[in-house]
Structure formats: C-alpha cells, structure tokens
Write a protein that holds these residues in place. Structure first.
Motif, PDB file in Angstrom:
ATOM      1  N   GLU A  72     -49.895 -23.982 -23.983  1.00  0.00           N
ATOM      2  CA  GLU A  72     -50.108 -22.972 -22.948  1.00  0.00           C
ATOM      3  C   GLU A  72     -51.258 -23.362 -22.034  1.00  0.00           C
ATOM      4  O   GLU A  72     -52.315 -23.810 -22.490  1.00  0.00           O
ATOM      5  CB  GLU A  72     -50.381 -21.598 -23.573  1.00  0.00           C
ATOM      6  N   VAL A  73     -51.039 -23.191 -20.737  1.00  0.00           N
ATOM      7  CA  VAL A  73     -52.076 -23.348 -19.716  1.00  0.00           C
ATOM      8  C   VAL A  73     -52.333 -21.964 -19.140  1.00  0.00           C
ATOM      9  O   VAL A  73     -51.436 -21.349 -18.562  1.00  0.00           O
ATOM     10  CB  VAL A  73     -51.640 -24.321 -18.605  1.00  0.00           C
ATOM     11  N   ALA A  74     -53.537 -21.469 -19.325  1.00  0.00           N
ATOM     12  CA  ALA A  74     -53.848 -20.091 -18.918  1.00  0.00           C
ATOM     13  C   ALA A  74     -53.761 -19.927 -17.406  1.00  0.00           C
ATOM     14  O   ALA A  74     -54.069 -20.845 -16.636  1.00  0.00           O
ATOM     15  CB  ALA A  74     -55.242 -19.713 -19.406  1.00  0.00           C
ATOM     16  N   ALA A  75     -53.317 -18.760 -16.982  1.00  0.00           N
ATOM     17  CA  ALA A  75     -53.294 -18.429 -15.557  1.00  0.00           C
ATOM     18  C   ALA A  75     -54.724 -18.168 -15.071  1.00  0.00           C
ATOM     19  O   ALA A  75     -55.587 -17.750 -15.841  1.00  0.00           O
ATOM     20  CB  ALA A  75     -52.427 -17.199 -15.319  1.00  0.00           C
ATOM     21  N   VAL A  76     -54.941 -18.428 -13.798  1.00  0.00           N
ATOM     22  CA  VAL A  76     -56.217 -18.088 -13.159  1.00  0.00           C
ATOM     23  C   VAL A  76     -55.983 -16.813 -12.360  1.00  0.00           C
ATOM     24  O   VAL A  76     -55.229 -16.803 -11.384  1.00  0.00           O
ATOM     25  CB  VAL A  76     -56.705 -19.212 -12.235  1.00  0.00           C
ATOM     26  N   ASP A  77     -56.601 -15.728 -12.793  1.00  0.00           N
ATOM     27  CA  ASP A  77     -56.363 -14.433 -12.170  1.00  0.00           C
ATOM     28  C   ASP A  77     -56.903 -14.388 -10.743  1.00  0.00           C
ATOM     29  O   ASP A  77     -57.855 -15.097 -10.387  1.00  0.00           O
ATOM     30  CB  ASP A  77     -57.003 -13.316 -12.985  1.00  0.00           C
ATOM     31  N   GLY A  78     -56.268 -13.534  -9.928  1.00  0.00           N
ATOM     32  CA  GLY A  78     -56.768 -13.310  -8.585  1.00  0.00           C
ATOM     33  C   GLY A  78     -58.130 -12.635  -8.618  1.00  0.00           C
ATOM     34  O   GLY A  78     -58.507 -12.003  -9.615  1.00  0.00           O
ATOM     35  N   THR A  79     -58.861 -12.769  -7.545  1.00  0.00           N
ATOM     36  CA  THR A  79     -60.224 -12.257  -7.492  1.00  0.00           C
ATOM     37  C   THR A  79     -60.327 -11.098  -6.499  1.00  0.00           C
ATOM     38  O   THR A  79     -59.384 -10.777  -5.788  1.00  0.00           O
ATOM     39  CB  THR A  79     -61.206 -13.360  -7.069  1.00  0.00           C
ATOM     40  N   GLU A  80     -61.475 -10.486  -6.465  1.00  0.00           N
ATOM     41  CA  GLU A  80     -61.749  -9.423  -5.507  1.00  0.00           C
ATOM     42  C   GLU A  80     -62.151 -10.030  -4.171  1.00  0.00           C
ATOM     43  O   GLU A  80     -63.005 -10.905  -4.100  1.00  0.00           O
ATOM     44  CB  GLU A  80     -62.880  -8.533  -6.012  1.00  0.00           C
ATOM     45  N   VAL A  81     -61.499  -9.585  -3.115  1.00  0.00           N
ATOM     46  CA  VAL A  81     -61.850 -10.001  -1.758  1.00  0.00           C
ATOM     47  C   VAL A  81     -62.520  -8.807  -1.085  1.00  0.00           C
ATOM     48  O   VAL A  81     -61.886  -7.775  -0.856  1.00  0.00           O
ATOM     49  CB  VAL A  81     -60.603 -10.436  -0.967  1.00  0.00           C
ATOM     50  N   ARG A  82     -63.790  -8.949  -0.793  1.00  0.00           N
ATOM     51  CA  ARG A  82     -64.550  -7.835  -0.212  1.00  0.00           C
ATOM     52  C   ARG A  82     -64.537  -7.941   1.309  1.00  0.00           C
ATOM     53  O   ARG A  82     -64.799  -8.997   1.877  1.00  0.00           O
ATOM     54  CB  ARG A  82     -65.985  -7.844  -0.746  1.00  0.00           C
ATOM     55  N   THR A  83     -64.214  -6.839   1.952  1.00  0.00           N
ATOM     56  CA  THR A  83     -64.187  -6.809   3.409  1.00  0.00           C
ATOM     57  C   THR A  83     -65.436  -6.110   3.939  1.00  0.00           C
ATOM     58  O   THR A  83     -66.251  -5.581   3.182  1.00  0.00           O
ATOM     59  CB  THR A  83     -62.950  -6.057   3.921  1.00  0.00           C
ATOM     60  N   THR A  84     -65.547  -6.100   5.265  1.00  0.00           N
ATOM     61  CA  THR A  84     -66.669  -5.410   5.912  1.00  0.00           C
ATOM     62  C   THR A  84     -66.319  -3.963   6.238  1.00  0.00           C
ATOM     63  O   THR A  84     -67.160  -3.230   6.765  1.00  0.00           O
ATOM     64  CB  THR A  84     -67.051  -6.127   7.216  1.00  0.00           C
ATOM     65  N   LEU A  85     -65.081  -3.536   5.949  1.00  0.00           N
ATOM     66  CA  LEU A  85     -64.662  -2.176   6.298  1.00  0.00           C
ATOM     67  C   LEU A  85     -65.522  -1.129   5.600  1.00  0.00           C
ATOM     68  O   LEU A  85     -65.890  -1.282   4.431  1.00  0.00           O
ATOM     69  CB  LEU A  85     -63.195  -1.961   5.910  1.00  0.00           C
ATOM     70  N   ASP A  86     -65.807  -0.075   6.307  1.00  0.00           N
ATOM     71  CA  ASP A  86     -66.526   1.071   5.764  1.00  0.00           C
ATOM     72  C   ASP A  86     -65.500   2.191   5.597  1.00  0.00           C
ATOM     73  O   ASP A  86     -64.963   2.702   6.587  1.00  0.00           O
ATOM     74  CB  ASP A  86     -67.637   1.480   6.734  1.00  0.00           C
ATOM     75  N   ASP A  87     -65.201   2.561   4.360  1.00  0.00           N
ATOM     76  CA  ASP A  87     -64.129   3.520   4.097  1.00  0.00           C
ATOM     77  C   ASP A  87     -64.367   4.841   4.825  1.00  0.00           C
ATOM     78  O   ASP A  87     -63.430   5.432   5.371  1.00  0.00           O
ATOM     79  CB  ASP A  87     -64.002   3.758   2.592  1.00  0.00           C
ATOM     80  N   HIS A  88     -65.613   5.301   4.852  1.00  0.00           N
ATOM     81  CA  HIS A  88     -65.907   6.558   5.534  1.00  0.00           C
ATOM     82  C   HIS A  88     -65.576   6.454   7.024  1.00  0.00           C
ATOM     83  O   HIS A  88     -64.907   7.332   7.594  1.00  0.00           O
ATOM     84  CB  HIS A  88     -67.379   6.920   5.349  1.00  0.00           C
ATOM     85  N   LEU A  89     -66.025   5.382   7.668  1.00  0.00           N
ATOM     86  CA  LEU A  89     -65.763   5.206   9.093  1.00  0.00           C
ATOM     87  C   LEU A  89     -64.284   5.003   9.372  1.00  0.00           C
ATOM     88  O   LEU A  89     -63.757   5.480  10.377  1.00  0.00           O
ATOM     89  CB  LEU A  89     -66.563   4.025   9.629  1.00  0.00           C
ATOM     90  N   GLN A  90     -63.598   4.288   8.483  1.00  0.00           N
ATOM     91  CA  GLN A  90     -62.175   4.051   8.674  1.00  0.00           C
ATOM     92  C   GLN A  90     -61.407   5.369   8.670  1.00  0.00           C
ATOM     93  O   GLN A  90     -60.537   5.613   9.513  1.00  0.00           O
ATOM     94  CB  GLN A  90     -61.642   3.126   7.572  1.00  0.00           C
ATOM     95  N   ARG A  91     -61.739   6.236   7.725  1.00  0.00           N
ATOM     96  CA  ARG A  91     -61.056   7.538   7.652  1.00  0.00           C
ATOM     97  C   ARG A  91     -61.429   8.422   8.848  1.00  0.00           C
ATOM     98  O   ARG A  91     -60.591   9.146   9.391  1.00  0.00           O
ATOM     99  CB  ARG A  91     -61.409   8.232   6.342  1.00  0.00           C
ATOM    100  N   LEU A  92     -62.685   8.339   9.240  1.00  0.00           N
ATOM    101  CA  LEU A  92     -63.136   9.121  10.383  1.00  0.00           C
ATOM    102  C   LEU A  92     -62.418   8.690  11.658  1.00  0.00           C
ATOM    103  O   LEU A  92     -61.948   9.517  12.442  1.00  0.00           O
ATOM    104  CB  LEU A  92     -64.649   8.948  10.538  1.00  0.00           C
ATOM    105  N   ALA A  93     -62.304   7.388  11.849  1.00  0.00           N
ATOM    106  CA  ALA A  93     -61.631   6.866  13.043  1.00  0.00           C
ATOM    107  C   ALA A  93     -60.148   7.222  13.030  1.00  0.00           C
ATOM    108  O   ALA A  93     -59.576   7.587  14.069  1.00  0.00           O
ATOM    109  CB  ALA A  93     -61.816   5.354  13.109  1.00  0.00           C
ATOM    110  N   THR A  94     -59.519   7.126  11.864  1.00  0.00           N
ATOM    111  CA  THR A  94     -58.098   7.467  11.750  1.00  0.00           C
ATOM    112  C   THR A  94     -57.869   8.941  12.060  1.00  0.00           C
ATOM    113  O   THR A  94     -56.910   9.312  12.758  1.00  0.00           O
ATOM    114  CB  THR A  94     -57.584   7.138  10.339  1.00  0.00           C
ATOM    115  N   SER A  95     -58.768   9.789  11.575  1.00  0.00           N
ATOM    116  CA  SER A  95     -58.654  11.224  11.832  1.00  0.00           C
ATOM    117  C   SER A  95     -58.851  11.535  13.311  1.00  0.00           C
ATOM    118  O   SER A  95     -58.188  12.428  13.874  1.00  0.00           O
ATOM    119  CB  SER A  95     -59.691  11.987  11.002  1.00  0.00           C
ATOM    120  N   ALA A  96     -59.738  10.789  13.977  1.00  0.00           N
ATOM    121  CA  ALA A  96     -60.060  11.082  15.372  1.00  0.00           C
ATOM    122  C   ALA A  96     -58.882  10.850  16.304  1.00  0.00           C
ATOM    123  O   ALA A  96     -58.808  11.462  17.377  1.00  0.00           O
ATOM    124  CB  ALA A  96     -61.252  10.240  15.819  1.00  0.00           C
ATOM    125  N   ILE A  97     -57.951   9.953  15.927  1.00  0.00           N
ATOM    126  CA  ILE A  97     -56.796   9.694  16.805  1.00  0.00           C
ATOM    127  C   ILE A  97     -55.491  10.189  16.179  1.00  0.00           C
ATOM    128  O   ILE A  97     -54.407   9.838  16.648  1.00  0.00           O
ATOM    129  CB  ILE A  97     -56.678   8.197  17.151  1.00  0.00           C
TER     130      ILE A  97
END
Length: 634
Positions: free
Chosen positions: A322-347
């Motif tokens: 067996e050759v173990a799988a290499v799991d995917g990693t966390e990709v961190r973005t610059t998005l701000d969840d609060h601002l994203q929701r606020l902007a979505t609500s505004a339009i």
C-alpha cells in the motif's frame, strides 16, 4: 646406428603421450560443457524472460499467468520487470531460481518490489518450472489473483481569511434512472417524466438514457441533501426506474456563495476523458474556474494505491502493498465572510446584473466579491468588461496633474462640447448653474464630462494609458481569479481619445479593476489584488509610480466628491474620511434602447468598495446606496 632414426624412436612415445593427454582433455571438456549446457541455467533465465508477458510454450502456463497477473497488468498499464537474481544450484535434477519483481504503479505511486522462488526440475524433455501461484507473488493462494485499488485522498477545503470553511466535501443526492429497474417500462417515457419533474431538459436527458447501456444508472440531477425538500422526490419515486444515490462530493458550503471566486470540482465526463490525451481518467475530479482551479492539486491531494490479492471464489481480498494517499490541504483565501454576506445582501434586491467588490488597499486583498441574484450568467464583478464612465476620471485627473494641471487650474465646463463633429454632453442630473468655468477640483467633484474631454489636447492617449497603468489598469489577473483588469488602448486618437477622457469610448474595466484604481490612490502606490492568503503579492512594477504629491492631490480631488459633489451622502459617515467617485456610462441594449451603467467607488481607511449595476440609473442614485450599506456595515 643412424642418429636420426634414434631420435625418431625417442619422439614416438612422447607424441603418443601428448596425444592421449589432448584426447583426454577434449573428452573431459566435452563432458563438462555438456553438463553446463544441460544444468537448467538457461531455462531459469528463459523463465525470468517469459514471466512479464506470459510468453510460455504451454497454453496452461499462459492461462495461469493471465489469471494471476492480468488484472494488475491492466490496472497499472504495464507488465512487471522480472530479473533472475540467482539461478540456484542444480542438485539431483532440481534447481531453485530466485526472481526479483518490480511493478511500476500508476499516478506516481512508486514501485512495488518483491522476490519469489521458482523450482525447476529436469525431465526427459529437459528442464521445466513449476508455475505455482507463489512464483508470481509471495504467499499467493491457489485461487488468488493480483489487482490494484485506488486509495482516495480526503478532499481539502477552501476557507475565508479566518479559517471558516467555504468549500469542501458535502453530502449530495444524485437523482436519475436505473435502467436495470425499468422492467417493461419505456425508457424514453420515464426519462421525459423525470426530467419534467426535475425541471431539466427533457430531450437531452432522454438522449442520455438512450445512449447509456442496458445496465446503467443514468444521472439526471445532483442536489444537496439539505435542499431535497425543494424537489418533488415523492412524485419522482413513482417514475419507473427512478433512483436516488447518496454520495459525498466537493461543493460550496452554501449555494451561490462568492460565485466566480470559489470555482468548482466535478467528476470527469466521458468527453473530458476523451479530449485529455490520457491526462484525465474516469473518476478524476476536473476543476473549473477561480480558486478551486488554481489550487486543484492542493485541494484534491494525491491518490494512493493498494495492491491486493483477490480470491473471487471466496469473495475476499487482502492487502499486499500500500502507498498512502496524500490528503488535500486547506486553502485559505483573503475573503472576509462578514463582508461577503454584507455585500451579497446589499445587492439582493437588484433586478439587473450587479456586483460589489471589496478590497484592502494596503495589501490588495480581495475581501468580498458578490453578485446580484439575477442575470448572473457570469461573475460580472470580476470578468465584466464595461465602460467605467466617470469613475475613470480618477485616471484622467492623474494624467492631467502630470501634464501640469493643478486642482486649482480653471477648466471650461460647457453644457455640451463637440470634438471632430461628435457632440458630447453632461449628465442630465448636473445642475445648469454649474456650467461655465470651474477649477479641476470642482470638475471632478461635480463630474463634468465636457471639462475632461476638452482637455484631450492637454493629455494624449499614451499619457492617459500610462496614468491608467500607474493605478493598476491592465495588469495581470491575480492568481486564483479569472478576472479582467481593464484596458486603455494607447493608440486611440481623435473622438475615441476624447471619449476615453470621460471613461467612455473604447475604455473598458471590471468592478474589480476600478476598485484597484481607487485602492492605488488610497495606498499611494499601485495595488495588485490577491485572493490567496498565502500568495506573495508584491506591487507590480510601473514606469511612473505615484509620487507623494500626486497621491495627496488625488486624495484631495476625490475627497471633494464627498464633501462638495455627487457623493455628499457619504460625508456624514463616522471614522476616517471617505473619498470616491461616481460613474454613469451610456450603453445600448439588444432592443436598441439607451441604458445606463451605474458605478460607485469609495474608500475609507483600509477599505475600498466598488458597486456596479449593469442596467441602473446615475451612479449616486443606484450604486451609491449599495456602496454606503456595505461601508456602514463593515
């Protein structure tokens, strides 16, 4: 006695002895050669040569080879390498050969190496090997064969700047027709009935059902488990052959969250496989758009591999390597969840294609990219190509400052102006009391179109394009985003150049590009946007960077828009001073009707907001309240 005769008699016994010695040597040598040629060494080597492909003279041996090794050869796409490590020693008609095996596993899973032994015995027809299962792999059972299984990695996630998951594994149901359960029902009728219930294309799904084999499950629609209440599944259950399959697949944690930014992963279609030249296999995940496409390898990880011994009679399997799988990693973005929701609500209430983009000037981080709920066939905030209207006067102002015009320089602002036979006018919302002479600061504050275009001889198109470059127009899209960063053709002349001075003509920009323009003014240096938190984001090199004096004058001009001009509604916001610019650009729809693009770009402290509505009114009227709502709630 003759001396020569005497010598001849003495040589006779010597020659005889020599001849007897030579004959004896030949006899012994011949016996030794015959023994070596018939001791099984050649047969041991021939066995090693035949094992990879099963090139045996015996059909029985070939069949056994194919039974045991065939599935693994098919799975790896190549036969193993077999080396004769040691031919062994012939003893009483037996010889034990040692064989070294090497399998190259797919998907960069390395190799599987092991050693086996094969017993050769000498019979009337020469040496032959006993091809027991243990010759092919260690400790292989009589009915076992070798095969390969893929070890799937765990999918990674995409998160916002604070680690909140935005995209990752989710539970879905695949709705479709199981053709094995149709019995006497008409496949086409079932397909059309199900398609009608699920509101998908009936002709296309009926054709898919017809194209699949008689034992196939034909998927019609994949839905989130959390959304199954939105579909008539009880009615679908009455359709002959209907089946719902639960599975886990990658998706945004919320439907329509930051569309165009996150992207998507989907299972490869037959067309994907066919067109990939062997790069994509059935079952692979194919990425499309945005962060997911840019970071696919990190998210998907690397599959592992497991070599198994399968006993089809007993229905059992066991792992050999067996050759173990290499799991995917966390990709961190610059998005701000609060601002994203606020902007979505505004339009959320806009009935036209619309977008809000939020940017951090000091770092270029994209904090939000929201789209309106309708008309969003593509992410207009990122890839839209629109005339930016008067928001582009920020660029024109910089070009004028570099040409020697100051905020206090008097310009002419007539109601209309003609350039090379083409008439231009100011916005109907502009008060007639303003027409006449005014300083540059007032022309920017009140967004006088004619004042800008009449300076087309003061600033040529190349100088205008250079100023645009300084403020970030035309740079490469940030890694992880499909984006249009604007364009100003430096070759435009005459009417096109005059129109460009007021953000029309052939000048094009996206809301993201115009957010970058204002962010560069607020930052005092050209801003490069970024969406991946861990990516390096050095400011792009430009031939003419902003100077401190230019920055101060530009901020003064755009502050005047708030204190004295079309953004006076922002003057009462608490906190750092707000600067910005409104914009309105005329366009003609498919029915030949004259319409308006509505723009606003505003900055306060370390935040820039760009608001855009494709079919709106004046910038201050339509886009202005959207931008204010986001700025107030940030």
């Amino acid at each position: 006695m003759d001396s020569s005769a005497s010598r001849s008699r003495r040589r006779g016994p010597v020659i005889l002895v020599v001849a007897l010695v030579v004959i004896a040597a030949l006899v012994v040598g011949g016996l030794l050669w015959r023994q070596r040629a018939d001791n099984g060494e050649e047969e041991a080597q021939a066995l090693a040569d035949a094992l990879p492909e099963g090139d045996f003279s015996s059909e029985t041996d070939t069949a056994e080879h194919d039974r045991i090794l065939g599935p693994l050869i098919e799975a790896t796409g190549a036969a193993p390498e077999v080396e004769l490590a040691d031919a062994g020693t012939a003893d009483d008609g037996l010889r034990t050969a040692t064989l070294d095996w090497t399998w190259t596993l797919p998907d960069d899973a390395g190799t599987w190496e092991y050693t086996t032994e094969a017993t050769l015995h000498r019979g009337e027809d020469g040496w032959s090997a006993d091809l027991t299962p243990e010759v092919f792999a260690p400790d292989l059972g009589d009915r076992e064969n070798l095969d390969l299984k893929t070890v799937d990695p765990t999918l990674g996630t995409v998160t916002d700047r604070d680690g909140k998951e935005l995209y990752g594994p989710g539970e879905v149901k695949v709705l479709g027709l199981d053709k094995t359960q149709l019995e006497d029902a008409d496949p086409e009728a079932s397909a059309r009935e199900l398609a009608g219930l699920l509101d998908i294309d009936e002709d296309r799904f009926a054709q898919s059902v017809a194209d699949y084999g008689p034992d196939a499950f034909v998927p019609a629609l994949t839905i989130r488990v959390s959304d199954e209440g939105d579909y008539p599944l009880d009615d679908a259950a009455d359709v002959a052959g209907f089946r719902a399959v639960e599975k886990t697949q990658p998706l945004a944690t919320e439907r329509d969250y930051a569309p165009g930014v996150l992207g998507a992963l989907r299972e490869a279609s037959a067309e994907d496989v066919e067109e990939s030249d062997g790069e994509i296999e059935s079952g692979d995940l194919v990425a499309s758009g945005g962060i997911v496409a840019a970071e696919r390898e990190a998210l998907v990880g690397t599959a592992g591999a497991k070599v198994i011994a399968v006993d089809p009679d007993a229905g059992t399997e066991r792992s050999l390597h067996e050759v173990a799988a290499v799991d995917g990693t966390e990709v961190r973005t610059t998005l701000d969840d609060h601002l994203q929701r606020l902007a979505t609500s505004a339009i959320a209430d806009e009935d036209s294609a619309s977008a809000v983009v939020a940017l951090r000037p000091s770092t270029g981080e994209v904090l939000a990219s929201a789209l309106g709920p309708t008309g969003q066939s593509y992410p207009v905030g990122l890839v839209g190509q629109y005339a930016p209207g008067s928001t582009f006067k920020a660029v024109t102002a910089l070009a004028l400052l570099r040409a020697g015009v100051t905020p206090g320089t008097t310009l002419q602002c007539p109601e209309t102006a003609t350039v090379e036979g083409r008439s231009f006018k100011n916005a109907d919302s502009m008060s007639p009391d303003l027409f006449g002479s005014m300083p540059l600061r007032d022309a920017i504050a009140h967004s006088c179109n004619t004042a800008m275009l009449l300076e087309y001889d003061t600033v040529d198109q190349q100088q205008l394009a250079d100023a645009a470059t300084t403020l970030g127009i035309g740079q490469d899209a940030p890694t992880g985003l499909e984006a249009f960063m604007g364009s100003v053709d430096p070759e435009d002349e005459g009417v096109e150049h005059a129109a460009a001075m007021m953000g029309q003509g052939r000048v094009l920009a996206s809301p993201l590009a115009m957010a970058v323009v204002l962010a560069s003014v607020q930052n005092g240096a050209t801003v490069q946007p970024k969406i991946l938190a861990d990516s390096d984001s050095a400011a792009p090199e430009v031939d003419s960077p902003l100077t401190e004096d230019e920055t101060a004058q530009m901020q003064e001009l755009l502050r005047g828009v708030v204190t004295d001009g079309s953004l006076r509604d922002f003057a009462d916001l608490p906190g750092d001073p707000v600067i910005g610019k409104t914009g309105t650009a005329e366009w003609t729809n498919e029915d030949g009707e004259l319409k308006l693009h509505s723009w606003v770009i505003v900055a306060q402290g370390d935040l820039v907001i760009a608001a855009f509505v494709e079919d709106g009114s004046y910038g201050s009227t339509t886009a202005g309240p959207i931008a204010r709502e986001v700025l107030e709630g940030a």
